[in-house]
Scaffold this active site. Structure first.
Site, mmCIF file in Angstrom:
data_model
loop_
_atom_site.group_PDB
_atom_site.id
_atom_site.type_symbol
_atom_site.label_atom_id
_atom_site.label_comp_id
_atom_site.label_asym_id
_atom_site.label_seq_id
_atom_site.Cartn_x
_atom_site.Cartn_y
_atom_site.Cartn_z
ATOM 1 N N CYS A 121 44.260 28.681 -80.347
ATOM 2 C CA CYS A 121 42.881 28.217 -80.273
ATOM 3 C C CYS A 121 42.917 26.746 -79.865
ATOM 4 C CB CYS A 121 42.219 28.384 -81.645
ATOM 5 S SG CYS A 121 40.523 27.782 -81.688
ATOM 6 N N CYS B 162 40.422 27.171 -72.998
ATOM 7 C CA CYS B 162 39.941 27.920 -74.165
ATOM 8 C C CYS B 162 40.501 29.323 -74.013
ATOM 9 C CB CYS B 162 38.411 27.959 -74.192
ATOM 10 S SG CYS B 162 37.759 29.100 -75.430
HETATM 11 N N1 DGL Z 1 39.436 30.419 -78.351
HETATM 12 C C1 DGL Z 1 39.207 29.116 -78.852
HETATM 13 C C2 DGL Z 1 39.709 28.026 -77.945
HETATM 14 O O1 DGL Z 1 40.738 28.218 -77.360
HETATM 15 C C3 DGL Z 1 37.930 28.819 -79.573
HETATM 16 C C4 DGL Z 1 36.635 29.180 -78.993
HETATM 17 C C5 DGL Z 1 35.495 28.982 -79.980
HETATM 18 O O2 DGL Z 1 35.559 29.537 -81.076
HETATM 19 O O3 DGL Z 1 34.556 28.247 -79.634
HETATM 20 O O4 DGL Z 1 39.144 26.964 -77.862
#
Ligand code: DGL
Length: 282
Positions: A73, A188
Site C-alpha cells: 500500500c 497506488c
Molecule cells: N492501494 C493503496 C495504495 O497503494 C491504497 C489506496 C487507498 O486505500 O486509498 O496507495
C-alpha cells in the site's frame, strides 16, 4: 513462535495486484493477504489516521507469525514507512518490504526523455513520497505527480470498466497527457486494476510501471535472512479482510482470476491465529 508466512498488507483490493506477482515468483511460499477494506480508501484520510489503521492490521499479521511483511500500500508507506520499519523490522526483527522504492526505481529506469508521471492517492502525492524518491534516484527528472482520488472508491466498489470509468480516468489523467510524459508510474497498488482504461487513455507511447518489481526485492530480503520456503513445499495463500469475507472472496476471485479459498474476517483471524505473543509487541 514459529514465523512461517509472508504477510501482505493493503487498505483493500489493491495489494492483490502485488500478491499476484508474489505468488507467481514464489510458488512454494506461504502468504497471508490482509485487506483493510472496512477502512478503505486510505488515500483521502489524514496521515495520523493511516498510521493508526496500518499498525492495527500489521500488528495482527506480526502477532499471527509473519516472517516478513510486504506493505503493498503506497499510501501506508507514504504515511508511515519509517514507523513501520521501526516497529516491526527493528523492534521485532521482521523484515519489511515497501512498494514505493521498487516502483520508483522501475520508473527511473523506464524513462528515456526524463519526463515522467506518477499517479497516486492524495496522501501519497501530498507527502511528496514519489517526488522525493525519484529526485533521489535522478535529480534531472521532470515529474508530474497527480492525485486520482476517484479511482480507489471505484475499484473498492468493483467498478473497473465501462464508459463512466473511462471518463473518470480521462478527466483525472489530463495533466499527465498535457505533460507529455514518456513513462508513468502507478503509485497506488489499486490502479493496475484499471490498467485497460489507463493504458487506453495514455496510449502506446507511454510506458507504464507498477509495483510488481517488489517481488524481486522480497526475494533478496528473504534470501538475505535465510527465510525462503523450501522448494518441496506447495505454496498457499490465506486471505483476511476487515469487511465482508464473502464479498471479498468474490471480488478477489474476479480481480485476480484465481480461485480464492474461503476468506477470514480479521476479527476471526485475530482470535484464531494470534496466540500468546502479544508481549512481543513494542
Ligand atoms: N492501494 C493503496 C495504495 O497503494 C491504497 C489506496 C487507498 O486505500 O486509498 O496507495
Amino acid at each position: 513462535m514459529r514465523r512461517d508466512f509472508v504477510g501482505v498488507f493493503d487498505s483493500g483490493y489493491g495489494g492483490l495486484t502485488v500478491l499476484r506477482a508474489l505468488i507467481h515468483e514464489f510458488p512454494h511460499e506461504k502468504f497471508v493477504y490482509f485487506g483493510d477494506n472496512a477502512h478503505a480508501p486510505y488515500g483521502s484520510r489524514s496521515v495520523a489516521d493511516v498510521q493508526r489503521l496500518a499498525f492495527t492490521s500489521l500488528d495482527i499479521l506480526a502477532q499471527a507469525g509473519a516472517k516478513a511483511l510486504v506493505v503493498a500500500c503506497n499510501t501506508a508507506c507514504a504515511a508511515a514507512l519509517p514507523h513501520i520499519i521501526e516497529r516491526y523490522q527493528v523492534g521485532m526483527h521482521i523484515p519489511v518490504v515497501d512498494v514505493v522504492a521498487p516502483t520508483a526505481r522501475a520508473l527511473a529506469a523506464a524513462t528515456t526523455s526524463g519526463t515522467v508521471g506518477v499517479i497516486a492517492t492524495d496522501v501519497t502525492i501530498r507527502q511528496h513520497t514519489y517526488q522525493d524518491a525519484l529526485k533521489a534516484l535522478n535529480p534531472h527528472l521532470s515529474i508530474t505527480a497527480v492525485a486520482c482520488p476517484e479511482f480507489v472508491p471505484l475499484i473498492e466498489a468493483g467498478r473497473i470498466a465501462g464508459s463512466d470509468v473511462d471518463s473518470i480516468v480521462a478527466r483525472s489523467l489530463s495533466p499527465i497527457a498535457a505533460a507529455h510524459v514518456d513513462s508513468l508510474a502507478l503509485g497506488c497498488t489499486h490502479y493496475p486494476l484499471l490498467i485497460d482504461a489507463i493504458a487506453g487513455f495514455v496510449g502506446d507511447g507511454v510506458r507504464i510501471v507498477d509495483a510488481s518489481p517488489t517481488a524481486q526485492v522480497l526475494r533478496d530480503v528473504l534470501g538475505e535472512h535465510a527465510l525462503l520456503a523450501e522448494d518441496m513445499k506447495q505454496g498457499v495463500t490465506t486471505f483476511v479482510t476487515s469487511a465482508d469475507p464473502t464479498e471479498f472472496r468474490a471480488r478477489a476471485q474476479a480481480f485476480l482470476g484465481l480461485d480464492v479459498p474461503p476468506v477470514y474476517s480479521s476479527s476471526f483471524f485475530a482470535a484464531e491465529c494470534v496466540g500468546q505473543e502479544n508481549d512481543e509487541m513494542g
